[in-house]
Motif scaffolding. Structure first.
Motif, short mmCIF file in Angstrom:
data_model
loop_
_atom_site.label_atom_id
_atom_site.label_comp_id
_atom_site.label_asym_id
_atom_site.label_seq_id
_atom_site.Cartn_x
_atom_site.Cartn_y
_atom_site.Cartn_z
N HIS A 127 0.86 -1.18 0.00
CA HIS A 127 0.00 0.00 0.00
C HIS A 127 0.89 1.23 0.00
O HIS A 127 2.12 1.11 0.03
CB HIS A 127 -0.97 -0.01 1.18
N ASP A 131 5.82 4.26 5.11
CA ASP A 131 6.79 3.25 5.52
C ASP A 131 6.78 2.03 4.61
O ASP A 131 7.46 1.04 4.89
CB ASP A 131 6.57 2.84 6.99
N HIS A 132 6.04 2.12 3.51
CA HIS A 132 6.02 1.03 2.53
C HIS A 132 6.51 1.48 1.15
O HIS A 132 7.02 0.66 0.40
CB HIS A 132 4.61 0.43 2.44
N ASP A 232 -0.31 -4.28 6.01
CA ASP A 232 -0.78 -3.85 7.33
C ASP A 232 -2.21 -4.31 7.60
O ASP A 232 -2.92 -3.71 8.40
CB ASP A 232 -0.70 -2.32 7.45
N HIS A 283 4.99 -5.68 9.64
CA HIS A 283 5.86 -5.13 10.69
C HIS A 283 6.16 -6.10 11.83
O HIS A 283 6.83 -5.72 12.79
CB HIS A 283 5.24 -3.85 11.26
ZN LIG Z 1 3.14 0.02 7.69
#
Ligand SMILES: [Zn+2]
Length: 306
Positions: A127, A131-132, A232, A283
């Motif tokens: 997505h 952080d991706h 996530d 994560h």
């Molecule tokens: Zn994330």
């Protein structure tokens, strides 16, 4: 740094004690399995791990069709890129995703494991959260394969400052986005899928909820194991065992909390149907260890024995 550690500790407490609604079990459609022996080599490329959390990518090498990176972690220019935000949102970014800033830019990290980042066929983020996809900005221009809905989300982020997509990321990825076509019909419990290489070795399915166009990725490894990278969609595998909803920290970033909540039940049903499937939350570092052992120190493309 100390603040980040403290907050990560607090997040751990939330994981255990957070008030999370119970997830209902779901009626699942019949399982549609596409038998295949095809597999790909896959390595764990970790840009940052801390206190049980990780920001990581899977580097996939297909023997004929090239190499693809699933997820990209944070950008090495994280601090500069979140300057577009103020107040609570900026504090959020710095505290949570910011705790997993990379020690090395992604191109350097790939070179360290023996892979030329210029040789990537594409990046496939689960997505568009920072952080991706942030790490893509540390790579040479590379096609980015996303669902149509996620491409639209990224494009909206060019003109409007949203929490979903960092403006610098939306700007940088212009011209690199190549929407995936989910034309493959049912796959497992999902209504549609995209078979990336046409041989069932890497299969992408839509899991909207966390973002409008979130995807999950099935990867078949040479030893026969199958991994399902769920981005996530869940924080950690124990949420499936206990049928608990997602943590308040994660729910805050869901675009559709009801759909994201239902996804936990769907993933539990999938896991019940095929207990050998290795569910990999983006994560949860322990899940990555269970699949890959340790982060790769060597992951060149080419035959496995070269
Ligand atoms: Zn994330």
């Amino acid at each position: 740094m100390r603040t980040n550690l403290a907050v990560l500790g607090a997040l751990g407490v939330l994981l255990i004690a957070g008030c999370r609604p119970r997830v209902a079990t779901v009626e699942t459609p019949p399982r549609a399995v596409h038998a295949t022996d095809a597999s790909v080599r896959a390595c764990w490329v970790e840009s940052r791990g801390k206190l049980g959390f990780t920001a990581s990518a899977i580097l996939v090498h297909h023997p004929e069709q090239g190499s693809v990176l699933i997820d990209a972690g944070n950008s090495s220019n994280f601090d500069a890129e979140v300057q577009a935000y103020q107040g609570k949102t900026k504090r959020w970014f710095k505290t949570f995703p910011g705790a997993l800033k990379p020690k090395l830019p992604l191109d350097t990290l790939l070179l360290r494991v023996g892979f030329d980042p210029g040789g990537l066929r594409a990046v496939l983020p689960t997505h568009a959260h920072l952080d991706h996809i942030g790490g893509i900005l540390d790579l040479p221009p590379t096609p980015v394969w996303v669902s149509e809905a996620e491409a639209e989300l990224i494009e909206r982020g060019r003109d409007t400052v949203t929490e979903e997509v960092i403006p610098a990321h939306a700007e940088a990825l212009t011209g690199q986005l190549e929407p995936l076509e989910f034309s493959g019909g049912p796959y497992e419990i999902f209504e549609q899928h995209a078979d990336l290489f046409g041989d069932g070795s890497v299969v992408v399915v839509p899991i909207p909820g966390h973002t409008p166009g979130s995807v999950g990725v099935f990867v078949r490894l040479p030893d026969g194991r199958r991994v399902f990278h769920v981005g996530d969609a869940i924080n950690s595998r124990d949420q499936l065992q206990r049928l608990r909803g997602r943590t308040p920290a994660m729910r805050r970033t869901d675009v559709d909390q009801a759909a994201a909540h239902r996804n936990v039940g769907r993933l539990r049903a999938l896991s019940d149907q095929d207990p050998s499937l290795l569910i990999l939350p983006a994560h949860e570092r322990a899940a990555w260890k269970d699949v890959f052992g340790t982060p790769a120190t060597s992951c060149p493309s080419g035959p496995a024995d070269s």
